[in-house]
Enzyme design. Structure first.
Site, PDB file in Angstrom:
ATOM      1  N   CYS A  67    -121.104 -26.673  63.496  1.00 30.93           N
ATOM      2  CA  CYS A  67    -121.826 -26.013  64.591  1.00 30.93           C
ATOM      3  C   CYS A  67    -120.943 -25.029  65.345  1.00 30.93           C
ATOM      4  CB  CYS A  67    -122.396 -27.040  65.548  1.00 30.93           C
ATOM      5  SG  CYS A  67    -123.166 -28.400  64.685  1.00 30.93           S
TER       6      CYS A  67
ATOM      7  N   HIS B 275    -130.463 -23.563  68.765  1.00 28.22           N
ATOM      8  CA  HIS B 275    -129.158 -23.811  68.124  1.00 28.22           C
ATOM      9  C   HIS B 275    -129.235 -23.504  66.636  1.00 28.22           C
ATOM     10  CE1 HIS B 275    -125.307 -25.342  67.226  1.00 28.22           C
ATOM     11  NE2 HIS B 275    -125.518 -26.638  67.249  1.00 28.22           N
TER      12      HIS B 275
END
Ligand SMILES: [Zn+2]
Lengths: 386, 153
Positions: free
Chosen positions: A83, A333
């Site tokens: 991430c 995200h």
């Protein structure tokens, strides 16, 4: 000499983009970054593509994105740090300029997660954890990892489910004000607490979204930056660190040691202290992640992150406004894009272009981007002054 | 409006070598839990590793674990990955073994409301021959026998 600035930003709308391929989506962000900087593809000396991958068709997306955006034959690479891939791309682009090998570099982040169904997305994301010893035997998920962290934090410091929900409420409030955010809906603490359980004690509103999106930032050397723009935003400090993949090998489960170490490096490089930061983008993949980020970045003492949100200190007007673009929680995200998008938001804030969400007199901004459950962390400090 | 798309499928099967820690898997089959212990620096590894990242030695001893552990943290996974959809919800715990390392595993045979940080657990081997499945899990520690992964008082 030797300074590096952001001279152009691009940021697509985050959300479900079933109308475009990953190449077309990346193109949107690249085009915006080129237009914002007034540069052409031939000016770009080096490109770095951040993409987690697996959700979309290209196993090796960089060449096809570069070709589609007319960036051949310049050198390039794809980076992956779960991430935190987006920040990894910004850091790699920084090195390429800082080293003098090129004057202008482009960091591109892109992810298309909606091409697979949700259980498959959960599967692919879960595989960022320790596949051998956690995922295959026990079906670990990222909500699950952060839930383990949350349970420990609650037991140790008395952090409450209400405090977690307050993070979601704040980020939804700012997401509702951000046209690029995936969700434009304010929520209440009650709504968040009563939402369905994903991985106890985390509920739906504690968790970030599955998103499609892309972002791009153009970096330039000091000489070039001053010629390109009147509002360069300088990269003043960088830090990066890693931690064990197997969560059990960490001494303290509710501290992300990689955040502590990466931020220390960045603070040291700049001489800036946590109290000097005017606005921060922190990695709020889950509400507990934002609370421990407050602590591990030094915005408050260890264990007092819950109190900081409860006192409203991370809203605009508070001690340290955090994620006033909606954060991963409400803005979305798209894994590879997130770190680049956080950078774009901080640049907007430091240029004074954040509109209704503008933090008054923002001079110093911080981007904190975590990969997996703290396996990677990148911290980058930006300033209006170099 | 239906958007035009290309439908595409990718299935991946793989075999992951476990040769260097074969004894660990044999142990599970025999109802034993083995960790590795570095002969040079003395560090204990569970899950076992064939190499020591502290001193780079590959001379490891196999030690049998008692399974005694103390609960640190836990979660109940409701939304599971595709490959675990038949199992959810399940409890994942991290506990500290008496021998040192913290271990992650499922915690079975317990009601969520009875779970408390610091409670005594037992890490037990699990072997399901018909599925050729070898694993390990936590159960609540008790002085009376446990069967089928459940603490029977
Ligand atoms: Zn050793």
């Amino acid at each position: 000499m030797g300074k590096v600035a952001v001279v152009g930003i691009g940021h697509t709308k985050f959300g479900k983009r079933s109308d475009v391929t990953i190449r077309e989506l990346a193109f949107e962000a690249i085009k915006e970054a080129l237009e914002d900087s007034g540069l052409t593809p031939s000016d770009v000396g080096f490109a770095v593509v951040a993409n987690y991958g697996g959700f979309s068709e290209d196993m090796c997306p960089a060449p096809y994105i570069l070709e589609y955006a007319g960036l051949n034959p310049k050198g390039a690479m794809r980076v992956e740090a779960a991430c935190a891939s987006g920040s990894a791309a910004v850091h790699a682009a920084y090195w390429s300029v800082r080293s003098g090998l090129t004057d202008i570099a482009l960091a591109i982040g892109v992810e298309k997660m909606f091409q697979v169904d949700t259980p498959t997305a959960v599967e692919l994301l879960g595989r960022a954890g320790d596949v051998l010893w956690e995922f295959i035997p026990f079906g670990t998920t990222f909500p699950g990892y952060y839930a383990l962290i949350a349970t420990d934090h609650m037991n140790k410091y008395g952090t409450t489910e209400e405090q977690l929900a307050m993070v979601a409420v704040k980020n939804h409030k700012y997401g509702a004000m951000n046209p690029l955010a995936q969700l434009h809906r304010e929520i209440t603490v009650e709504e968040a607490i009563n939402s369905r359980v994903i991985a106890w004690p985390l509920k739906l509103y504690d968790c970030c979204l599955i998103s499609d999106g892309a972002a791009a930032v153009m970096l330039a050397s000091e000489d070039k930056a001053k010629k390109i723009t009147d509002t360069p935003v300088w990269i003043r400090g960088l830090g990066s660190a890693t931690d064990t993949g197997y969560l059990g090998r960490r001494k303290d489960i509710s501290t992300l040691q990689a955040t502590v170490l990466a931020s220390k490096q960045a603070y040291k490089m700049t001489g800036i202290e946590p109290k000097d930061v005017d606005v921060a983008e922190v990695h709020d993949c889950f509400t507990i992640a934002e609370i421990i980020a407050y602590e591990d970045l030094g915005f408050c003492k260890k264990g007092e992150g819950g109190k900081l949100i409860e006192e409203g200190q991370t809203y605009i007007g508070g001690k340290i406004p955090v994620n006033v673009d909606g954060g991963l929680k409400s803005k979305g995200h798209p894994i590879g894009a997130s770190g680049v998008a956080m950078t774009a938001e901080i640049v907007k804030q430091l240029r004074g272009e954040a509109g209704k969400r503008q933090v008054p007199k923002a001079e110093v901004g911080l981007v904190h981007n975590v990969g997996a459950a703290g396996q990677f962390c990148y911290v980058t400090i930006y300033g209006r002054e170099g | 409006m239906e958007q035009p798309t290309i439908k595409n499928t990718l299935n991946i099967d793989m075999e992951i070598p476990q040769t260097r820690i074969a004894k660990f898997w044999e142990g599970l089959k025999q109802g034993k839990l083995f960790a590795t212990k570095c002969t040079k620096c003395g560090e204990t590894y569970f899950p076992p590793t064939a190499d020591c990242p502290r001193c780079y030695s590959s001379n490891m001893n196999w030690i049998e674990l008692t399974g005694d552990a103390e609960l640190i943290t836990w979660t109940i996974v409701h939304v599971s990955p595709k490959s675990f959809s038949q199992h959810s919800p399940y409890i994942i715990a991290i506990a500290k073994l008496k021998e040192g390392p913290n271990v992650m595993a499922w915690f079975t045979g317990i009601k969520p409301e009875d779970i408390k940080a610091g409670m005594k657990l037992k890490l037990v081997p699990k072997y399901i021959p018909e599925k050729e499945k070898l694993s390990y899990e936590f159960i609540q520690s008790c002085n009376i026998n446990f069967r089928d992964g459940v603490c029977r008082l």
